[in-house]
Write an enzyme that holds these catalytic residues in place. Structure first.
Site, PDB file in Angstrom:
ATOM      1  N   CYS A 277      40.528  14.478  32.763  1.00 18.92           N
ATOM      2  CA  CYS A 277      40.283  15.341  33.917  1.00 18.92           C
ATOM      3  C   CYS A 277      41.212  15.135  35.107  1.00 18.92           C
ATOM      4  O   CYS A 277      41.765  16.098  35.622  1.00 18.92           O
ATOM      5  CB  CYS A 277      38.826  15.222  34.351  1.00 18.92           C
TER       6      CYS A 277
ATOM      7  N   HIS B  70      37.693  14.346  42.205  1.00 17.92           N
ATOM      8  CA  HIS B  70      38.283  13.330  41.324  1.00 17.92           C
ATOM      9  C   HIS B  70      39.794  13.169  41.511  1.00 17.92           C
ATOM     10  O   HIS B  70      40.528  12.885  40.561  1.00 17.92           O
ATOM     11  CB  HIS B  70      37.967  13.632  39.858  1.00 17.92           C
TER      12      HIS B  70
END
Length: 475
Positions: free
Chosen positions: A90, A147
């Site tokens: 990710c 993130h």
């Protein structure tokens, strides 16, 4: 409708063809989308799932449950068959998406994913998709997963998003909204939020509120709606007791949930995602913004433990097709044609130049994009042939795709596959096609020389035999 009643409607204990599917489909049962009513900068709704496999939607071949909302979105627009993530995890893909460049050009993009280092993140000074759209007059928001670095040095609000509501880390519990170390991780901008509810539902609720507010303003808007579903832990909308069990565990790795999950729970997670996307799309219609909005639905990388990646092999953390090939659906009124598919090879970093072109803007001249404007493919035309490149630190993986051929290296083993004829990547053609193997390998070497070297201190995630039984031969 209350969360409790929604839970009842799409409980994983229902039959797959039950009331939930009907309700979800009805949520966006609007007339076919036609061309925009007036020339203007389009709104952009970019919806990204987390760890959704290529075949996890029924319109891509999921065999054991249905996703009627996203199937309908595909029927209203265009479905890509050869869409790729910038990485098999990710953080790296999100770097490629937000910068429009290969993630290997930035230190944060070398993290696979960002996990333990607090001094690395997306540099606030780097031009991004939201910052460039903001300069073009857009209202920008991130709802969901960030993130790309932690406070105080790194933040969505420092990188072009004007509003942020979601999580900063890579994964949280769906009910407690806590990370693996037990710390709460739900934010409204810089302010921690305490909110009861299933996270997929909360993110949809916030997106609906933002659509209503943004659509009432005169400026065009860009929303990144980054769901955490169906990322671990494996908790459906009726699994609060499993959340409590995980929270009470003394195992620091409990949130990774290697002792939990099932095909039925995963189905419930994906169907809930599908349902909530339907609510968001319905809010777009009710706000009168459907005709003026580009909608994209995709994933950040290939599927994980319970995903369906057929007809590919491999999964998240692997440069086999199953780790990289992702669903990608686009509905752009006046540009995409209803019910069409495209085999154009696109990648996450293409969205930046594409969205900027739609907004009448261009990438930053000092940070030229590695992606391309894919609007021709969206209107049914071909894209020029190019070579796409990847690398992944775990097992020293390398990959490149040009046309139907793919170069792949895992450890000391090298391959050449025709991924059109052999999507499972079984027949190694490197001895039968030596010239093409050498050519594609040399192209990878030349590309890699222009990227940052692998950081020996960077984190890289991979699965082994202690985690996944089907990896029993992996050291």
């Amino acid at each position: 409708m209350t969360n409790a009643s929604e839970n009842t409607l799409i409980s994983r204990r229902e039959t797959l063809g039950g009331a939930a599917a009907t309700l979800a489909l009805g949520a966006i049962a609007a007339p076919a989308v036609s061309a925009p009513k007036e020339a203007r900068q389009p709104n952009i709704l970019y919806i990204m799932a987390d760890d959704l496999g290529y075949a996890d939607l029924s319109c891509y071949g999921r065999r054991d449950f249905e996703t009627p909302v996203l199937d309908r979105l595909a029927a209203q627009g265009l479905r890509f068959t050869d869409a790729y993530a910038n990485s098999a995890v990710c953080t790296a893909t999100r770097v490629g998406l937000i910068t429009g460049r290969y993630q290997y050009r930035l230190p944060v993009g070398l993290e696979e994913p960002l996990a333990f280092r607090q001094n690395i993140g997306l540099p606030p000074a780097h031009p991004t998709l939201p910052s460039l759209l903001a300069k073009a007059g857009y209202r920008t928001s991130l709802i969901g997963k960030w993130h790309l670095g932690s406070l105080p040095d790194f933040d969505p609000l420092k990188s072009g998003y004007q509003t942020f509501w979601g999580i900063r880390s890579g994964g949280v519990d769906y009910y407690t909204h806590a990370t693996s170390n037990g710390e709460p991780d739900l934010w409204d901008g810089p302010t921690p939020v305490e909110k009861t509810g299933y996270l997929t539902d909360l993110l949809a609720d916030r997106a609906i509120a933002e659509i209503r507010e943004a659509s009432a303003a005169k400026a065009p808007w860009f929303m990144s709606l980054h769901f955490t579903a169906p990322h671990w832990p494996w908790e459906g909308p009726s699994d609060a007791s499993e959340s409590a069990r995980i929270a009470g565990s003394k195992d620091p790795k409990a949130l990774f949930h290697f002792d939990g999950g099932s095909a039925a729970i995963y189905a419930a997670m994906v169907r809930r995602l599908d349902y909530q996307v339907g609510r968001v799309l319905d809010a777009l219609r009710k706000a009168g913004a459907e005709q003026d909005t580009i909608v994209v639905f995709t994933s950040d990388n290939g599927g994980e433990r319970f995903s369906d990646t057929w007809p590919f092999s491999g999964r998240k953390t692997e440069l086999l097709e199953g780790g990289l090939r992702i669903p990608a659906i686009v509905r752009w009124p006046g540009v995409t044609r209803a019910g069409t598919t495209s085999n154009a090879q696109i990648i996450s970093m293409d969205w930046l130049p594409t969205f900027l072109a739609a907004a009448g803007s261009t990438p930053d001249s000092a940070h030229l994009t590695d992606g391309i404007d894919i609007r021709p493919a969206l209107s049914g035309q071909a894209l020029p042939q190019r070579t796409l490149f990847w690398r992944y630190k775990n097992h020293a993986q390398r990959a490149a795709r040009r046309g139907n051929l793919k170069y792949l290296k895992i450890g000391d083993n090298e391959f050449l596959f025709d991924v059109d004829a052999d999507p499972l990547e079984r027949a190694n053609l490197k001895e039968r096609e030596p010239a093409r193997f050498i050519e594609l390998k040399a192209a990878w070497e030349a590309w890699n020389a222009d990227m940052l070297p692998i950081d020996p201190q960077s984190y890289t995630h991979g699965f082994g035999p202690s985690e996944l039984a089907d990896h029993f031969r992996v050291d």
